[in-house]
Design a protein around this motif. Structure first.
Motif, PDB file in Angstrom:
ATOM      1  N   LYS A 272       0.838  -1.196   0.000  1.00 28.53           N
ATOM      2  CA  LYS A 272       0.000   0.000   0.000  1.00 28.53           C
ATOM      3  C   LYS A 272       0.877   1.251   0.000  1.00 28.53           C
ATOM      4  N   PRO A 273       0.466   2.304  -0.690  1.00 25.92           N
ATOM      5  CA  PRO A 273       1.197   3.567  -0.583  1.00 25.92           C
ATOM      6  C   PRO A 273       1.258   4.007   0.875  1.00 25.92           C
ATOM      7  N   THR A 274       2.366   4.605   1.261  1.00 23.10           N
ATOM      8  CA  THR A 274       2.542   5.020   2.652  1.00 23.10           C
ATOM      9  C   THR A 274       1.423   5.952   3.103  1.00 23.10           C
ATOM     10  N   TRP A 275       1.005   6.825   2.198  1.00 22.27           N
ATOM     11  CA  TRP A 275      -0.040   7.780   2.573  1.00 22.27           C
ATOM     12  C   TRP A 275      -1.377   7.091   2.842  1.00 22.27           C
ATOM     13  N   LEU A 276      -1.619   5.925   2.240  1.00 25.47           N
ATOM     14  CA  LEU A 276      -2.872   5.219   2.514  1.00 25.47           C
ATOM     15  C   LEU A 276      -2.851   4.643   3.938  1.00 25.47           C
ATOM     16  N   ASN A 277      -1.693   4.162   4.368  1.00 30.82           N
ATOM     17  CA  ASN A 277      -1.595   3.662   5.744  1.00 30.82           C
ATOM     18  C   ASN A 277      -1.840   4.785   6.747  1.00 30.82           C
TER      19      ASN A 277
ATOM     20  N   THR B  41       0.136 -20.162 -16.502  1.00 26.23           N
ATOM     21  CA  THR B  41       0.030 -18.785 -16.031  1.00 26.23           C
ATOM     22  C   THR B  41       1.240 -18.511 -15.156  1.00 26.23           C
ATOM     23  N   VAL B  42       1.815 -17.324 -15.252  1.00 25.29           N
ATOM     24  CA  VAL B  42       2.949 -16.976 -14.397  1.00 25.29           C
ATOM     25  C   VAL B  42       2.565 -15.811 -13.499  1.00 25.29           C
ATOM     26  N   SER B  43       2.997 -15.906 -12.250  1.00 27.21           N
ATOM     27  CA  SER B  43       2.649 -14.901 -11.253  1.00 27.21           C
ATOM     28  C   SER B  43       3.686 -14.944 -10.145  1.00 27.21           C
ATOM     29  N   PRO B  44       3.644 -14.014  -9.199  1.00 26.66           N
ATOM     30  CA  PRO B  44       4.479 -14.169  -8.008  1.00 26.66           C
ATOM     31  C   PRO B  44       4.007 -15.366  -7.180  1.00 26.66           C
ATOM     32  N   ASP B  45       4.853 -15.813  -6.263  1.00 27.80           N
ATOM     33  CA  ASP B  45       4.496 -16.929  -5.386  1.00 27.80           C
ATOM     34  C   ASP B  45       3.209 -16.661  -4.616  1.00 27.80           C
ATOM     35  N   CYS B  46       3.070 -15.440  -4.123  1.00 24.43           N
ATOM     36  CA  CYS B  46       1.962 -15.115  -3.236  1.00 24.43           C
ATOM     37  C   CYS B  46       1.740 -13.613  -3.300  1.00 24.43           C
ATOM     38  N   GLY B  47       0.906 -13.089  -2.407  1.00 27.44           N
ATOM     39  CA  GLY B  47       0.715 -11.655  -2.359  1.00 27.44           C
ATOM     40  C   GLY B  47       2.013 -10.938  -2.019  1.00 27.44           C
ATOM     41  N   LEU B  48       2.159  -9.708  -2.524  1.00 22.91           N
ATOM     42  CA  LEU B  48       3.421  -8.977  -2.398  1.00 22.91           C
ATOM     43  C   LEU B  48       3.366  -7.864  -1.357  1.00 22.91           C
ATOM     44  N   LYS B  49       2.322  -7.836  -0.542  1.00 26.69           N
ATOM     45  CA  LYS B  49       2.061  -6.649   0.280  1.00 26.69           C
ATOM     46  C   LYS B  49       3.147  -6.351   1.313  1.00 26.69           C
ATOM     47  N   LEU B  50       3.973  -7.325   1.693  1.00 26.97           N
ATOM     48  CA  LEU B  50       4.987  -7.099   2.718  1.00 26.97           C
ATOM     49  C   LEU B  50       6.307  -6.593   2.150  1.00 26.97           C
ATOM     50  N   LEU B  51       6.402  -6.449   0.847  1.00 24.70           N
ATOM     51  CA  LEU B  51       7.634  -5.994   0.209  1.00 24.70           C
ATOM     52  C   LEU B  51       7.624  -4.478   0.036  1.00 24.70           C
ATOM     53  N   PRO B  52       8.815  -3.869  -0.092  1.00 25.48           N
ATOM     54  CA  PRO B  52       8.856  -2.477  -0.535  1.00 25.48           C
ATOM     55  C   PRO B  52       8.202  -2.364  -1.913  1.00 25.48           C
ATOM     56  N   ARG B  53       7.493  -1.268  -2.114  1.00 26.27           N
ATOM     57  CA  ARG B  53       6.711  -1.167  -3.350  1.00 26.27           C
ATOM     58  C   ARG B  53       7.573  -1.198  -4.602  1.00 26.27           C
ATOM     59  N   GLU B  54       8.748  -0.581  -4.558  1.00 25.15           N
ATOM     60  CA  GLU B  54       9.600  -0.576  -5.747  1.00 25.15           C
ATOM     61  C   GLU B  54      10.105  -1.982  -6.059  1.00 25.15           C
ATOM     62  N   ILE B  55      10.291  -2.805  -5.025  1.00 26.95           N
ATOM     63  CA  ILE B  55      10.709  -4.194  -5.235  1.00 26.95           C
ATOM     64  C   ILE B  55       9.563  -4.989  -5.860  1.00 26.95           C
ATOM     65  N   ALA B  56       8.359  -4.801  -5.332  1.00 25.37           N
ATOM     66  CA  ALA B  56       7.192  -5.503  -5.879  1.00 25.37           C
ATOM     67  C   ALA B  56       7.003  -5.155  -7.351  1.00 25.37           C
ATOM     68  N   TYR B  57       7.132  -3.882  -7.671  1.00 26.27           N
ATOM     69  CA  TYR B  57       6.965  -3.475  -9.073  1.00 26.27           C
ATOM     70  C   TYR B  57       8.058  -4.083  -9.947  1.00 26.27           C
ATOM     71  N   GLY B  58       9.292  -4.069  -9.473  1.00 26.21           N
ATOM     72  CA  GLY B  58      10.386  -4.632 -10.265  1.00 26.21           C
ATOM     73  C   GLY B  58      10.189  -6.109 -10.540  1.00 26.21           C
ATOM     74  N   LYS B  59       9.676  -6.838  -9.552  1.00 22.93           N
ATOM     75  CA  LYS B  59       9.401  -8.257  -9.752  1.00 22.93           C
ATOM     76  C   LYS B  59       8.368  -8.449 -10.857  1.00 22.93           C
TER      77      LYS B  59
END
Length: 352
Positions: free
Chosen positions: A28-33, A306-324
């Motif tokens: 989530k964007p920091t401002w949403l938290n 189908t290809v996807s990440p292993d699981c939800g990405l919510k615990l990662l830094p957002r720039e890392i999630a996007y890069g993946k």
């Protein structure tokens, strides 16, 4: 027509097509938290309900477009309106109540709900979320929904004779919700059942739940089942009998040590394979992700992968999630081009 083929982008440049998507949650964007904190503090003069709705709308719009910018074929809003996968639904199901947080590990707490009365369906859970996301998206939208077995297993059961009875009633409610989502236009539904990996001997209960969930759904609705982190040999080949189009599995985190589980007997549904590790805060290279995609081609042909990440990405830094995501899409497109050029021997892969 395969339920998968409808998600091929118009004028896709490759003859082969590997469907790319995400499992669900996203940072989530920091401002949403911060906005959530203000909303939960109840300081109505500073931040009222309409402000919170605007904030979640903005976050949903932002992340949906971020998924599209990364190139994903099927997107979602990263579950911007959700916080925890059981609490979110328990708050919306009659019969549930909350009595305070429960410590689950370390200093982490989970507001584990109790089923105090027979569960019942009231207002829709996800229709507004789906309609908003579909309206802002230019690509197809997937709807993740926590499955009835997990909703039952990760709650205190104070009203039913057995946990299975609770799960079956919840499955009927999930069916009702999906029917409303389908009426709103949804065609890709993912049932999340992480509890199956922790109590895999109950795969028959999950199968019965899925039978109830898909009852009377149109043939063009794609139903996926996401299960993560467990011993898959204890639920395979039983999952071949599940009424699903796609089985979404976490394997990158375990370096694909269990990939052979799905090779004998023949894997029946489509395979949604995690090709980036959601627990590692580093962006895998395109070359590494391509090798991971080839692991999936040992199990199913390209038209079923189908290809996807292993699981939800919510615990990662957002720039890392996007890069993946960005590298995952690039890897899929390069594999498609190599398949088109005959540079990948699928028969040889299948022998491993």
């Amino acid at each position: 027509m395969s339920t998968r083929e409808q998600f091929r982008p118009p004028e896709h440049e490759h003859d082969h097509f590997l469907l790319t998507t995400v499992v669900g949650s996203y940072p989530k964007p920091t401002w949403l938290n911060r906005a959530r904190d203000l909303h939960e503090e109840g300081e109505s003069e500073q931040f009222d309900e309409s402000d919170w709705e605007e904030a979640t709308d903005d976050a949903s719009r932002l992340i949906t477009h971020e998924h599209e910018h990364a190139g994903l074929d099927v997107v979602c809003d990263g579950e911007m309106r959700r916080e925890e996968m059981v609490e979110f639904f328990a708050e919306r199901i009659d019969g549930y109540e909350f009595n305070g947080p429960v410590k689950v590990w370390g200093h982490n707490y989970f507001d584990k709900p109790s089923v105090a009365d027979e569960v019942a369906y009231d207002d829709p859970w996800l229709v507004d979320e789906y309609e908003f996301t579909a309206d802002v998206a230019e690509r197809p939208v997937k709807v993740p929904i926590t499955g009835p077995y997990t909703l039952a297993s990760w709650s205190f059961n104070e009203a039913y004779d057995t946990e299975a009875d609770l799960a079956y009633d919840l499955a009927d409610l999930v069916n009702e919700e999906i029917e409303k989502l389908v009426e709103a236009g949804a065609r890709y539904i993912q049932i999340d059942e992480p509890a199956l990996a922790t109590t895999p001997d109950d795969h028959a209960i999950v199968g019965e739940c899925l039978d109830r969930i898909v009852a009377d759904l149109p043939d063009d609705v794609r139903i996926g089942l996401h299960v993560c982190y467990g011993d898959y040999s204890r639920i395979y080949p039983e999952i071949n009998d599940y009424p699903i189009d796609e089985f979404d599995v976490e394997l990158a985190n375990g370096d694909y040590e269990q990939i052979d589980v799905f090779t004998d007997p023949t894997f029946e549904p489509d395979l949604a394979l995690g090709v980036t590790d959601a627990h590692v805060a580093e962006v895998e290279s395109v070359a590494e992700i391509k090798e991971n995609i080839l692991e999936g081609l040992k199990v199913v042909p390209p038209e079923k992968l189908t290809v996807s990440p292993d699981c939800g990405l919510k615990l990662l830094p957002r720039e890392i999630a996007y890069g993946k995501m960005e590298n995952m899409v690039q890897a899929a497109r390069e594999i498609e081009a190599e398949l088109d050029a005959g540079e990948i021997d699928l028969d040889e892969l299948a022998q491993y």
